[in-house]
Design a protein around this motif. Structure first.
Motif, mmCIF file in Angstrom:
data_model
loop_
_atom_site.group_PDB
_atom_site.id
_atom_site.type_symbol
_atom_site.label_atom_id
_atom_site.label_comp_id
_atom_site.label_asym_id
_atom_site.label_seq_id
_atom_site.Cartn_x
_atom_site.Cartn_y
_atom_site.Cartn_z
ATOM 1 N N UNK A 1 -58.031 48.827 -52.282
ATOM 2 C CA UNK A 1 -56.984 49.688 -51.744
ATOM 3 C C UNK A 1 -55.677 48.929 -51.532
ATOM 4 N N UNK A 2 -55.537 47.791 -52.180
ATOM 5 C CA UNK A 2 -54.258 47.093 -52.171
ATOM 6 C C UNK A 2 -54.018 46.155 -51.018
ATOM 7 N N UNK A 3 -55.061 45.729 -50.327
ATOM 8 C CA UNK A 3 -54.894 44.783 -49.222
ATOM 9 C C UNK A 3 -54.811 43.358 -49.776
ATOM 10 N N UNK A 4 -53.806 42.597 -49.330
ATOM 11 C CA UNK A 4 -53.554 41.251 -49.852
ATOM 12 C C UNK A 4 -54.108 40.135 -48.973
ATOM 13 N N UNK A 5 -54.115 40.351 -47.653
ATOM 14 C CA UNK A 5 -54.530 39.301 -46.717
ATOM 15 C C UNK A 5 -55.593 39.841 -45.765
ATOM 16 N N UNK A 6 -56.459 38.947 -45.305
ATOM 17 C CA UNK A 6 -57.603 39.371 -44.501
ATOM 18 C C UNK A 6 -57.858 38.397 -43.357
ATOM 19 N N UNK A 7 -58.210 38.954 -42.183
ATOM 20 C CA UNK A 7 -58.654 38.131 -41.061
ATOM 21 C C UNK A 7 -60.035 38.596 -40.618
ATOM 22 N N UNK A 8 -60.908 37.648 -40.345
ATOM 23 C CA UNK A 8 -62.261 37.927 -39.860
ATOM 24 C C UNK A 8 -62.502 37.057 -38.631
ATOM 25 N N UNK A 9 -62.905 37.678 -37.509
ATOM 26 C CA UNK A 9 -63.145 36.924 -36.294
ATOM 27 C C UNK A 9 -64.306 37.492 -35.499
ATOM 28 N N UNK A 10 -64.736 36.754 -34.484
ATOM 29 C CA UNK A 10 -65.854 37.155 -33.638
ATOM 30 C C UNK A 10 -65.388 38.102 -32.528
ATOM 31 N N UNK A 11 -66.086 39.216 -32.352
ATOM 32 C CA UNK A 11 -65.831 40.101 -31.214
ATOM 33 C C UNK A 11 -66.320 39.433 -29.944
ATOM 34 N N UNK A 12 -65.498 39.486 -28.895
ATOM 35 C CA UNK A 12 -65.867 38.971 -27.581
ATOM 36 C C UNK A 12 -65.723 40.096 -26.566
ATOM 37 N N UNK A 13 -66.729 40.304 -25.754
ATOM 38 C CA UNK A 13 -66.774 41.409 -24.801
ATOM 39 C C UNK A 13 -65.818 41.160 -23.630
#
Length: 327
Positions: free
Chosen positions: A255-267
């Motif tokens: 869908x045309x996304x160029x950059x990505x961030x992935x991180x840990x969910x913290x409550x």
């Protein structure tokens, strides 16, 4: 414990914790006992640097909000000490009740007509070269706040023409076409919209949102502004499967996304969604390599990564392995 009358009251004031998450489709069961202990690789710097105090003073003086503070970001100390912040416009009350988020829910106040100028003044005083502007959800506004975004971007550009601007926008509740037409009046240098999680968990984590709205928002912006990098992010640890995450990453790229961030969910508190598991650094590395193999221009994938963490470096195409590596 909150009384029934409080839980059933209209959102005429700020609501956090139990008050905020009491009216969502899938109820959050308050966690009893101690909060889940974080693994050794989850570390955050305490916000004690003098620069942190200085920036907080300036933000209060200009009546501005940052998502760093309102969402209790664990990287606040590090980012503020380096003189960077993600500004949150249109107030500090969100019209939605996402149970992963620590931003307060409530009935928003009218838009502050002075906010664009105050924001531009603060950025000029801070001498920022790169800024991220985000917002609460404003479903009470016909355009979801798109015009206010344009006014803020224009004001910053007028006072700080060399400053790069990234906007992190909401989904505009299916009114993306209207919003994008308005945003096109003053496009940002980077367009960011987070999917947050896999579609199976939307009812649980993003009530009021729609997976396909979000994908189409990114796709349509990219088609209208092919020269502007697009970006999105996911938080892991809410119960998703790795194959589901990879499918979302594929969807974003297609869908045309160029950059990505992935991180840990913290409550944020015992009244928010619990962490189902802590994703290991090795798994983050594997997902980052997978995303890179699909052609993303830049990927930041590590436990402490957040959507705006080192956004300036990511937009510049720098290798984020060193800044996101676990130490």
């Amino acid at each position: 414990m909150t009384s029934d009358s409080e839980l059933n009251s209209k959102p005429s004031r700020q609501q956090r914790g139990e008050l905020k998450t009491s009216r969502i489709p899938i109820k959050v069961v308050p966690q009893e006992g101690p909060m889940t202990r974080k693994p050794a690789w989850i570390k955050a710097k305490a916000p004690t640097h003098p620069r942190v105090i200085e920036l907080k003073r300036l933000l209060r003086e200009k009546q501005l909000h940052t998502v760093c503070e309102e969402a209790s970001c664990p990287n606040l100390g590090e980012c503020f000490s380096h003189g960077t912040a993600t500004f949150m416009i249109m107030g500090d009350l969100c019209t939605r009740r996402c149970p992963f988020c620590d931003v307060a829910h409530g009935r928003p106040k009218p838009l502050d007509t002075e906010e664009p100028n105050n924001l531009a003044d603060a950025i000029l005083m801070m001498k920022l070269k790169y800024v991220v502007i985000t917002s609460v959800d404003r479903d009470d506004l016909k355009d979801g706040g798109a015009e206010h975004f344009v006014k803020c971007v224009s004001a910053v550009r007028e006072r700080s023409p060399n400053t790069k601007i990234e906007i992190l926008v909401p989904d505009f509740r299916g009114r993306g076409e209207v919003a994008l037409n308005i945003l096109s009046q003053s496009p940002p240098d980077v367009f960011n919209h987070n999917l947050e999680t896999v579609p199976r968990l939307y009812k649980k984590a993003r009530p009021g949102s729609d997976y396909h709205w979000s994908l189409d928002l990114i796709k349509n912006f990219k088609e209208a502004h092919p020269q502007v990098p697009t970006k999105s992010g996911l938080m892991l640890g809410l119960g998703e499967e790795m194959d589901e995450v990879k499918t979302v990453i594929k969807d974003l790229r297609s869908h045309g996304c160029d950059m990505l961030t992935l991180g840990q969910y913290l409550q944020p508190s015992r009244y928010h969604l619990q962490v189902e598991r802590f994703v290991t650094p090795e798994e983050f590395t594997q997902l980052g390599e997978f995303a890179t193999s699909l052609g993303f221009e830049n990927v930041a994938s590590a436990p402490m990564v957040r959507s705006s963490y080192h956004a300036d470096l990511q937009a510049a195409g720098e290798d984020l392995h060193e800044v996101t590596a676990v130490t």
